[in-house]
Design a protein around this motif. Structure first.
Motif, short mmCIF file in Angstrom:
data_model
loop_
_atom_site.label_atom_id
_atom_site.label_comp_id
_atom_site.label_asym_id
_atom_site.label_seq_id
_atom_site.Cartn_x
_atom_site.Cartn_y
_atom_site.Cartn_z
N GLY A 252 0.54 -1.02 0.11
CA GLY A 252 0.29 0.14 -0.19
C GLY A 252 0.77 0.96 -0.17
N PHE A 253 1.63 1.25 0.68
CA PHE A 253 2.99 2.19 0.53
C PHE A 253 3.44 2.86 -0.39
CE2 PHE A 253 7.24 4.23 1.90
CZ PHE A 253 6.78 5.02 2.71
N ILE B 46 2.21 1.50 -3.32
CA ILE B 46 1.67 2.32 -3.95
C ILE B 46 1.52 3.68 -4.22
CG2 ILE B 46 -1.30 2.88 -4.98
CD1 ILE B 46 -1.09 -0.71 -4.08
N GLY B 47 1.30 4.01 -2.50
CA GLY B 47 1.37 5.52 -2.50
C GLY B 47 2.77 6.71 -3.34
N VAL B 48 4.16 6.22 -3.18
CA VAL B 48 4.93 6.69 -2.96
C VAL B 48 4.77 6.85 -4.40
CG1 VAL B 48 7.48 6.13 -3.65
CG2 VAL B 48 6.20 5.58 -1.30
N VAL C 231 1.91 7.12 -6.43
CA VAL C 231 0.82 7.69 -7.14
C VAL C 231 1.33 9.49 -6.50
CG1 VAL C 231 -1.14 8.97 -6.08
CG2 VAL C 231 -0.86 6.14 -6.53
N GLY C 232 2.00 9.62 -5.67
CA GLY C 232 3.07 10.42 -5.44
C GLY C 232 3.98 11.64 -6.69
N ALA D 46 6.71 9.60 -7.07
CA ALA D 46 8.27 8.92 -7.20
C ALA D 46 8.16 7.87 -7.88
CB ALA D 46 8.23 9.04 -5.70
N TYR E 72 -5.52 0.95 -10.95
CA TYR E 72 -5.45 2.47 -10.10
C TYR E 72 -5.27 3.09 -11.83
CZ TYR E 72 -4.31 5.22 -5.70
OH TYR E 72 -4.10 5.66 -4.81
N LEU F 108 -6.48 9.67 -14.61
CA LEU F 108 -6.42 10.37 -13.92
C LEU F 108 -5.10 10.72 -12.86
CD1 LEU F 108 -9.51 12.28 -13.01
CD2 LEU F 108 -8.50 12.95 -14.48
N PHE F 109 -5.15 8.97 -11.60
CA PHE F 109 -4.08 8.98 -10.73
C PHE F 109 -3.33 7.47 -11.48
CE2 PHE F 109 -7.22 11.82 -8.80
CZ PHE F 109 -6.41 12.05 -8.14
#
Lengths: 372, 345
Positions: A111-112, A114-116, A118-119, A121, A147, A154-155
């Motif tokens: 999960g982390f 994926i978020g990195v 999406v952010g 990086a 996603y 969009l993301f």
């Protein structure tokens, strides 16, 4: 999800004399079920260095960090180099904010990660063993893979790569030996890659890291130390979704990936010597999306196909290939497609040699198909 | 319970107790070296900070009064302590009020549309307008939002137009999401609002990852992650809390505790003092607020954002709200099952 065995593998790194070392391919009772056939590169590829699989992966990760300031690498015990040494030296070189440990929680790592991505990086996550990837299944299957689709582009988390050691290692038993590629191959939106050795691993891993889709990179852990090649020192990528014909032949196609490619190359040699049969050995390399055309072309030429993988036979990725090939090459087939795979049992410990699709089981399948 | 302890007292008690048994084990080993390494005066095990105790005493979950609910206004809407009046401009206040009522109006229309079969699904935001608008107003509009599904007011605050809400719910050609998701799964890069995903809690560790990326990018932004108290039971919630604290991420976890997860009341969801009580255990700054008090939510979020961005720390806000049932709805009051009831399946 970390088990005592995982701890053993760590200890075995620290004290390599321990006989239970999972991180080492030690000789003896736990000797390999295959003979490694090293790849080579043309002189035009420039300077090479002798590296095993973990060292070539380390080199790929080094380039990933050096060429992209946003890239980060993380997972359990990644900071000190990882239990298989793939990230060794990288924290010292790039700092603790780029190469770091996470808490012991695979779903959190996924999960982390994926978020990195999406952010914005580049996100490179390590699962300590593929056997422990299942708590992350939801994040990978329901989140990473969907996603871009669900947001109408969009993301996305295309900058995500998840690495995980997989496959038989000689003594890993049911929780340090699994090959989970088929679970993920059922999920559109992912790319799944399995290298067969150090040269391929370096180029493929860099391709995965730079690919605009979430990738799962499964590293056959038995090869980490036992597979040694002269690997180009330069930065390079290799195409995804492109199978390799590693040995050309006319009579029968042998298809595998990862460690199994080396089993099949030895089988091809035995078939030539004992049966005067010419085998075409193909490394599928990318499980999803797979290189259908290379496989179809080969089967249309040879008329016979054996697919071999370590994962259990039922719903293994071989089943998908067999279905596609019969649909595409039906009138070219001289015999039914044969699958030589792990059995439908948990991966055994002391009986591992009887479970694996070793050279004798594959050789037997060749004789069966030729006599059909 | 004879004497109730304060929150800080119990945390000290918990810390000191946790090592008592381990202490006696250490004494059994009775190695002089070990004893000296561990410390006679104070234990120094690597996993905890605490004192020795010789009392065999369990820490009981009901020993303390619970984390207080921060509020600015009383039930009549009067500011209790003028020091905590956020003193917002009149225009801002009017905008907040208008967005809350517009959200309420949109919900009514969309709810009726669903009941009439015009759209397949809907989720109302009734009763949680204060949490949406109060928190959204306190953020930088470029802070990335990871929502759960009941945060339409946050999008509305940031100017997501009504026709785009409609486009998404109706899955028409104007839907930026290309008609791929069920209604209320909004998303907008323009409004820094990550597209909603149906699986609950999956957004939480993702929000932490993005916060980490923001920290490295030094863009001065934080991430806010909304979730419900039911979602806090998922494994991903634990993962998110723990990762955010250990990796020092600038993130605000905003729990909307409305008392029910579809129909399951909090008494069947958890036993501790709500979601806020978990914050200190994970090493997070934590506050509980009255979610119906828009100023309290505003103040708490503003302070949380400051902590997150200036100190790279996660902050947990638990906003206590109540999700009323529609008067016309057949389900009995106090069991707001409207979400599932609106689901045609």
């Amino acid at each position: 999800m970390k088990s005592l065995l995982k701890l053993h593998s760590l200890k075995s790194f620290l004290r390599p004399s321990l006989p239970s070392a999972i991180a080492h391919g030690l000789p003896g009772r736990q000797s390999s079920h295959f003979t490694y056939v090293p790849d080579t590169v043309a002189e035009a590829e420039g300077e090479t260095v002798r590296q095993n699989l973990f060292q070539s992966i380390n080199s790929a990760l080094d380039f990933a960090l050096a060429t992209d300031d946003s890239a980060v690498i993380f997972g359990e015990d990644v900071g000190f180099g990882g239990v298989f040494r793939c990230t060794v030296g990288l924290q010292d070189k790039y700092g603790k904010d780029r190469v770091f440990n996470t808490p012991l929680c695979e779903q959190g790592i996924a999960g982390f990660a994926i978020g990195v991505a999406v952010g914005g990086a580049t996100s490179i996550a390590e699962m300590q063993f593929a056997d422990y990837i299942f708590p992350a299944f939801d994040q990978i299957v329901n989140e990473a893979a969907k996603y871009r689709y669900r947001s109408g582009n969009l993301f996305d988390c295309g900058k995500l790569t998840i690495r995980a050691p997989c496959g038989a290692v000689g003594h890993g038993a049911l929780y340090h030996s699994q090959s989970p590629e088929a679970y993920f191959a059922h999920t559109p939106g992912l790319k799944i890659v399995v290298p067969r050795g150090p040269i391929k691993a370096k180029g493929l891993l860099l391709s995965c890291i730079r690919d605009d889709n979430p990738c799962i990179f499964l590293e056959p852990k038995v090869l980490y130390r036992s597979a040694v090649e002269m690997v180009p020192t330069k930065e390079y990528t290799l195409p995804l979704s492109s199978a390799d014909i590693v040995d050309e032949g006319d009579d029968i196609t042998l298809l595998g990936w990862g460690t199994q490619v080396h089993v099949l190359r030895e089988v091809a040699q035995i078939a030539r010597q004992q049966l005067n049969v010419s085998c075409e050995v193909i490394d599928l390399v990318t499980i999803l999306p797979w290189d259908r055309q290379t496989v179809f072309n080969s089967v249309k030429k040879t008329g016979r196909l054996i697919i071999a993988h370590e994962a259990p036979i039922t719903n293994g990725f071989g089943a998908e290939i067999a279905a596609a090939v019969q649909n595409e090459c039906f009138l070219h087939l001289e015999a039914p497609i044969e699958r030589v795979c792990g059995f439908d049992t948990p991966f055994p410990h002391v009986f591992e040699p009887f479970y694996l699709p070793d050279k004798w089981r594959c050789f037997s399948a060749i004789k069966k198909l030729l006599n059909y | 319970m004879a004497g109730r302890l304060s929150w800080s007292a119990i945390s000290v008690a918990r810390r000191s107790f946790g090592l008592q048994l381990r202490g006696s084990q250490a004494q059994l080993i009775n190695s002089r070296t070990l004893s000296s390494a561990l410390g006679e005066e104070q234990p120094n095990f690597p996993g905890s900070r605490s004192k020795w105790t010789e009392k065999l005493e369990f820490v009981q979950p009901d020993l303390y009064d619970g984390i207080p609910v921060y509020r600015v206004m009383n039930r009549k809407g009067e500011v209790i302590d003028p020091a905590y009046d956020p003193k917002l401009e009149k225009d801002t206040l009017v905008k907040m009020y208008k967005r809350m009522t517009m959200l309420n109006t949109m919900d009514r229309i969309m709810y009726e549309s669903q009941r009439q079969g015009r759209i397949s699904f809907y989720m109302t935001n009734y009763g949680e307008e204060g949490t949406h608008i109060g928190s959204a107003a306190a953020l930088d509009d470029n802070d990335l939002v990871y929502g759960q599904y009941r945060e339409a007011g946050v999008l509305m605050w940031r100017g997501f137009p009504l026709d785009r809400f409609m486009n998404q719910c109706y899955g028409n050609e104007g839907d930026m999401g290309k008609g791929r998701q069920m209604p209320v799964h909004y998303g907008s890069t323009e409004h820094k609002f990550v597209t909603i995903s149906s699986p609950l809690a999956t957004q939480m560790p993702q929000a932490v990852g993005t916060a980490y990326a923001f920290k490295r990018a030094q863009n001065g932004l934080c991430v806010i992650c909304y979730f419900g108290e039911g979602t806090s039971s998922e494994g991903d919630a634990h993962a998110a809390f723990n990762f955010s604290a250990t990796l020092d991420c600038p993130i605000i976890f905003f729990c909307r505790n409305n008392g029910y997860a579809i129909s399951t009341p909090t008494s069947e969801q958890y036993r501790g003092d709500g979601v806020a009580a978990r914050g200190p255990a994970y090493g997070m700054a934590t506050i509980r607020v009255d979610g119906n008090d828009v100023f309290a939510v505003y103040n708490a979020t503003k302070a949380a954002r400051h902590l997150a961005v200036t100190e790279n720390r996660p902050v947990l806000i638990e906003a206590m709200t109540y999700r009323p049932t529609l008067p016309s709805h057949p389900t009995p009051p106090h069991t707001p099952g409207e979400d599932r009831a609106l689901h045609p399946l």
